[in-house]
Scaffold this motif. Structure first.
Motif, PDB file in Angstrom:
ATOM      1  N   GLU A 107       5.373   9.640  11.040  1.00 34.10           N
ATOM      2  CA  GLU A 107       6.653   9.254  10.488  1.00 34.10           C
ATOM      3  C   GLU A 107       6.550   7.848   9.926  1.00 34.10           C
ATOM      4  OE1 GLU A 107      10.990  10.373  12.286  1.00 34.10           O
ATOM      5  OE2 GLU A 107       9.852   8.870  13.386  1.00 34.10           O
ATOM      6  N   ARG A 108       7.344   7.585   8.906  1.00 35.28           N
ATOM      7  CA  ARG A 108       7.462   6.226   8.400  1.00 35.28           C
ATOM      8  C   ARG A 108       8.951   5.899   8.449  1.00 35.28           C
ATOM      9  NH1 ARG A 108       6.158   2.976   3.410  1.00 35.28           N
ATOM     10  NH2 ARG A 108       5.196   1.151   4.360  1.00 35.28           N
ATOM     11  N   PRO A 109       9.432   5.540   9.611  1.00 36.60           N
ATOM     12  CA  PRO A 109      10.874   5.510   9.838  1.00 36.60           C
ATOM     13  C   PRO A 109      11.630   4.449   9.051  1.00 36.60           C
ATOM     14  CG  PRO A 109       9.704   4.617  11.725  1.00 36.60           C
ATOM     15  CD  PRO A 109       8.671   5.160  10.802  1.00 36.60           C
ATOM     16  N   ASP A 110      10.983   3.321   8.765  1.00 36.42           N
ATOM     17  CA  ASP A 110      11.756   2.222   8.211  1.00 36.42           C
ATOM     18  C   ASP A 110      11.086   1.535   7.030  1.00 36.42           C
ATOM     19  OD1 ASP A 110      10.813   0.029  10.985  1.00 36.42           O
ATOM     20  OD2 ASP A 110       9.661   0.982   9.380  1.00 36.42           O
ATOM     21  N   GLY A 111      10.155   2.180   6.395  1.00 38.57           N
ATOM     22  CA  GLY A 111       9.501   1.586   5.231  1.00 38.57           C
ATOM     23  C   GLY A 111       8.409   0.603   5.539  1.00 38.57           C
ATOM     24  N   SER A 112       8.245   0.250   6.809  1.00 38.71           N
ATOM     25  CA  SER A 112       7.133  -0.647   7.138  1.00 38.71           C
ATOM     26  C   SER A 112       6.258  -0.046   8.225  1.00 38.71           C
ATOM     27  CB  SER A 112       7.631  -2.022   7.563  1.00 38.71           C
ATOM     28  OG  SER A 112       8.416  -1.934   8.719  1.00 38.71           O
TER      29      SER A 112
ATOM     30  N   HIS B 284       0.828  -1.202   0.000  1.00 37.85           N
ATOM     31  CA  HIS B 284       0.000   0.000   0.000  1.00 37.85           C
ATOM     32  C   HIS B 284       0.863   1.252   0.000  1.00 37.85           C
ATOM     33  CE1 HIS B 284      -4.031  -1.883   1.446  1.00 37.85           C
ATOM     34  NE2 HIS B 284      -3.504  -2.498   0.413  1.00 37.85           N
ATOM     35  N   LEU B 285       0.294   2.303  -0.585  1.00 36.39           N
ATOM     36  CA  LEU B 285       1.061   3.528  -0.773  1.00 36.39           C
ATOM     37  C   LEU B 285       0.553   4.704   0.057  1.00 36.39           C
ATOM     38  CD1 LEU B 285       1.472   3.422  -4.659  1.00 36.39           C
ATOM     39  CD2 LEU B 285       3.066   2.574  -2.930  1.00 36.39           C
ATOM     40  N   TYR B 286      -0.718   4.648   0.443  1.00 32.59           N
ATOM     41  CA  TYR B 286      -1.316   5.762   1.176  1.00 32.59           C
ATOM     42  C   TYR B 286      -1.625   5.313   2.595  1.00 32.59           C
ATOM     43  CZ  TYR B 286      -1.886   8.118  -3.286  1.00 32.59           C
ATOM     44  OH  TYR B 286      -1.647   8.727  -4.497  1.00 32.59           O
ATOM     45  N   PHE B 287      -1.357   6.207   3.528  1.00 37.04           N
ATOM     46  CA  PHE B 287      -1.517   5.863   4.936  1.00 37.04           C
ATOM     47  C   PHE B 287      -2.258   6.990   5.646  1.00 37.04           C
ATOM     48  CE2 PHE B 287       1.256   2.580   3.839  1.00 37.04           C
ATOM     49  CZ  PHE B 287       2.349   3.104   3.202  1.00 37.04           C
ATOM     50  N   TYR B 288      -3.045   6.590   6.621  1.00 32.95           N
ATOM     51  CA  TYR B 288      -3.923   7.546   7.288  1.00 32.95           C
ATOM     52  C   TYR B 288      -3.968   7.269   8.783  1.00 32.95           C
ATOM     53  CZ  TYR B 288      -5.785   7.663   2.493  1.00 32.95           C
ATOM     54  OH  TYR B 288      -5.924   7.754   1.130  1.00 32.95           O
ATOM     55  N   TRP B 289      -4.226   8.335   9.529  1.00 29.26           N
ATOM     56  CA  TRP B 289      -4.608   8.202  10.926  1.00 29.26           C
ATOM     57  C   TRP B 289      -5.958   8.872  11.129  1.00 29.26           C
ATOM     58  CZ3 TRP B 289      -2.570   5.173  14.571  1.00 29.26           C
ATOM     59  CH2 TRP B 289      -1.239   4.739  14.422  1.00 29.26           C
ATOM     60  N   TYR B 290      -6.800   8.176  11.876  1.00 27.73           N
ATOM     61  CA  TYR B 290      -8.101   8.685  12.279  1.00 27.73           C
ATOM     62  C   TYR B 290      -8.214   8.498  13.785  1.00 27.73           C
ATOM     63  CZ  TYR B 290      -9.455   8.138   7.342  1.00 27.73           C
ATOM     64  OH  TYR B 290      -9.533   8.222   5.970  1.00 27.73           O
ATOM     65  N   ARG B 291      -9.106   9.262  14.390  1.00 24.89           N
ATOM     66  CA  ARG B 291      -9.374   9.006  15.802  1.00 24.89           C
ATOM     67  C   ARG B 291     -10.878   9.004  16.040  1.00 24.89           C
ATOM     68  NH1 ARG B 291      -8.285  14.578  19.322  1.00 24.89           N
ATOM     69  NH2 ARG B 291     -10.292  15.515  18.764  1.00 24.89           N
TER      70      ARG B 291
END
Lengths: 113, 114
Positions: B68-73, B29-36
């Protein structure tokens, strides 16, 4: 973003078909209609998406009239495990860029034995 | 079926403390999200992330928040100095591409700020 209106809650007996209608009078030409399901203390789960007419998958059907100002999620023969909150979302899915989701208050469906 | 995972499942912290919520999105996957989701309220969009940078953020996502996406995973949400009103369920989601693709949500982290 088109505003959506859904009933706050619905009750149904096990084995019945449940239809949840969502109004979206200001839907735009590029907007799709998407339904998510959320169980308590879990993340939302995609159910179905459509643009017009009827879409059916293994879980539900989505009916969209020609004017697209409303849509109806149909759950066939509900069971107790279908008790959840159901969200109708309307928006365009951009060709590029993130597709941020904006949830309303949803419809709380309670299935009664 | 691949799934989004989140850790920890529950976190209790004192007001003013920093917390880091972790998510492992689905691998391609390429898109990442946070919701609350505050207890009893609706799911609210916080931030979207693509190509190692923030795509969009909501008004809720102020200077106390960072991703942050510190390590690609892993995909992390940091709250620098928690407030009582940050108590909520935080959901991570990932999406393969943007166009008409389903967003897959994780099970959430329940954050309680005392």
């Amino acid at each position: 973003l088109a505003k959506t209106t859904q009933p706050i809650s619905m009750d149904s007996y096990e084995g019945q078909e449940v239809n949840i209608t969502c109004s979206h009078n200001n839907i735009a030409t590029n907007d799709y209609i998407t339904w998510y399901q959320q169980f308590p203390s879990q993340g939302p789960r995609f159910i179905i998406q459509g643009y017009k007419t009827k879409v059916t998958n293994e879980v539900a059907s989505l009916f969209i009239p020609a004017d697209r100002k409303s849509s109806t999620l149909s759950l066939p023969r509900v069971s107790l495990s279908d008790t959840a909150v159901y969200y109708c979302l309307v928006g365009d899915a951009p060709q590029t860029g993130a597709n941020n989701l904006f949830f309303g208050t949803g419809t709380r469906l309670t299935v009664i034995p | 079926e691949p799934e989004v995972t989140q850790t920890p499942s529950h976190q209790v912290t004192q007001m003013g403390q920093e917390v880091i919520l972790r998510c492992v999105p689905i691998s391609n996957h390429l898109y990442f999200y946070w919701y609350r989701q505050i207890l009893g309220q609706k799911v609210e969009f916080l931030v979207s992330f693509y190509n190692n940078e923030i795509s969009e953020k909501s008004e809720i996502f102020d200077d106390q928040f960072s991703v942050e996406r510190p390590d690609g995973s892993n995909f992390t949400l940091k709250i620098r100095s928690t407030k009582l009103e940050d108590s909520a369920m935080y959901f991570c989601a990932s999406q393969k591409t943007s166009f008409q693709e389903t967003q897959y949500f994780g099970p959430g982290t329940r954050l309680l700020v005392l």
